[in-house]
Design an enzyme around this catalytic site. Structure first.
Site, mmCIF file in Angstrom:
data_model
loop_
_atom_site.group_PDB
_atom_site.id
_atom_site.type_symbol
_atom_site.label_atom_id
_atom_site.label_comp_id
_atom_site.label_asym_id
_atom_site.label_seq_id
_atom_site.Cartn_x
_atom_site.Cartn_y
_atom_site.Cartn_z
ATOM 1 N N PRO A 2 0.820 -1.204 0.000
ATOM 2 C CG PRO A 2 -0.269 -1.291 2.017
ATOM 3 C CD PRO A 2 0.971 -1.738 1.344
ATOM 4 C CD GLU A 3 3.124 2.793 -4.271
ATOM 5 O OE1 GLU A 3 3.249 3.952 -4.694
ATOM 6 O OE2 GLU A 3 3.407 1.804 -4.956
ATOM 7 C CE LYS A 69 5.082 4.628 0.471
ATOM 8 N NZ LYS A 69 6.314 3.957 0.011
ATOM 9 N NE ARG A 268 11.572 -1.429 -4.277
ATOM 10 C CZ ARG A 268 10.584 -0.742 -3.684
ATOM 11 N NH1 ARG A 268 10.863 0.266 -2.896
ATOM 12 N NH2 ARG A 268 9.330 -1.089 -3.857
#
Length: 278
Positions: A2-3, A69, A268
């Site tokens: 979740p962002e 977040k 990433r």
DNA sequence: ACCTAAACCTGGGCGC
DNA sequence: TGCGCCCAGGTTTAGG
């Protein structure tokens, strides 16, 4: 997982469902959720399940807040529970999953469950969340007007890391994760691997509006649910139907048709169009 | 101070 | 079907 948009969606759901409710009982089936998985964090947060319950049981939920977040459940006495969902955390009212790490039983009969496949998520107690170091280390919020092009120019000056890495750095701007970093960079025509200090002010202006646009669009669509994310009712969002680069390596660019490339930057995955993004 | 790789943990998906 | 490998929306830590 979740962002910002996903946490914001859950926050709004919980506001509707749980404000003014009182926590009557708590079940913690995975105590690591209170201390974190990593050893250093564990030593910082030495709280037992019993101590945790004593701090929370009987308290009334006053409001919900979000910073980056982090989701903050604030009680009427000013203390709070601070949640971070990390990669696979879910906060679900009336969950039937059976994989709960913690369950909060409200006096209303409702339950709030923390479900988390990878066990990275955390819950911690704070007497005053506004004084919490983890919260105060966060950079600006992207949607409250403080994330200007000038601010990014200043923050990126003398930085040799990529613009992609710095967008993921929560100490500069908080709430952006890998989905929205990739989507915003595509929309702003900026290659993720560009050295941050070499991105021009004009490009940063475009980036600011792109970030805000992708985040707001996702909030409207109730978040990105390709994998595990669900809202507080356990329902999937729809933003995965609207993203154009994240997770789409090898597919044609939505703008020019050229095959999208993937490059690992500082650990990433970044996906981008080598034709459209400069 | 800044940067990157590895670590934390679990499971889905893919190729063989 | 099964095995082994790669991958994952995040953050912390170790080491350069």
């Amino acid at each position: 997982m979740p962002e910002l948009p996903e946490v914001e969606t859950i926050k709004r759901d919980l506001e509707k469902l749980l404000v003014r409710k009182v926590i009557g009982r708590i079940e913690i089936s995975d105590p690591a959720i209170l201390t974190g998985i990593s050893a250093k964090v564990k030593s910082r947060r030495n709280i037992t399940v019993q101590q945790f319950k004593e701090k929370i049981v009987g308290k009334q939920i006053h409001k919900f807040n979000r910073r980056g977040k982090y989701l903050i459940m604030e009680f009427s006495d000013g203390s709070s529970l601070i949640f971070h969902l990390r990669m696979t955390g879910q906060l679900i009212v009336q969950s039937t999953s059976g994989n709960e790490r913690a369950i909060f039983f409200m006096n209303s009969g409702q339950t709030l469950s923390f479900v988390d496949r990878r066990r990275f998520g955390e819950i911690f107690y704070s007497a005053d969340w506004k004084k919490e170091p983890a919260i105060n280390l966060l950079g600006v919020e992207p949607l409250n007007g403080k994330m200007t092009a000038d601010f990014l120019k200043e923050s990126f000056s003398n930085r040799t890391a990529s613009v992609h890495s710095l967008l993921l750095n929560q100490k500069i701007v908080c709430g952006i994760g890998n989905i929205y970093a990739n989507e915003a960079l595509f929309q702003a025509d900026i290659r993720p691997q560009r050295m941050a200090q070499k991105v021009s002010l004009a490009e940063l202006k475009k980036l600011v509006s792109s970030i805000q646009d992708v985040l707001k669009q996702s909030i409207l669509h109730r978040g990105y649910s390709m994998s595990t994310y669900v809202d507080a009712m356990g329902k999937k969002g729809r933003n995965q139907l609207f993203t154009v680069v994240y997770g789409k390596e090898g597919l044609p660019c939505s703008s020019c048709g050229k095959s999208l490339l993937r490059k690992v930057i500082a650990g990433r995955s970044a996906v981008y169009c080598s034709n459209c993004q400069k």
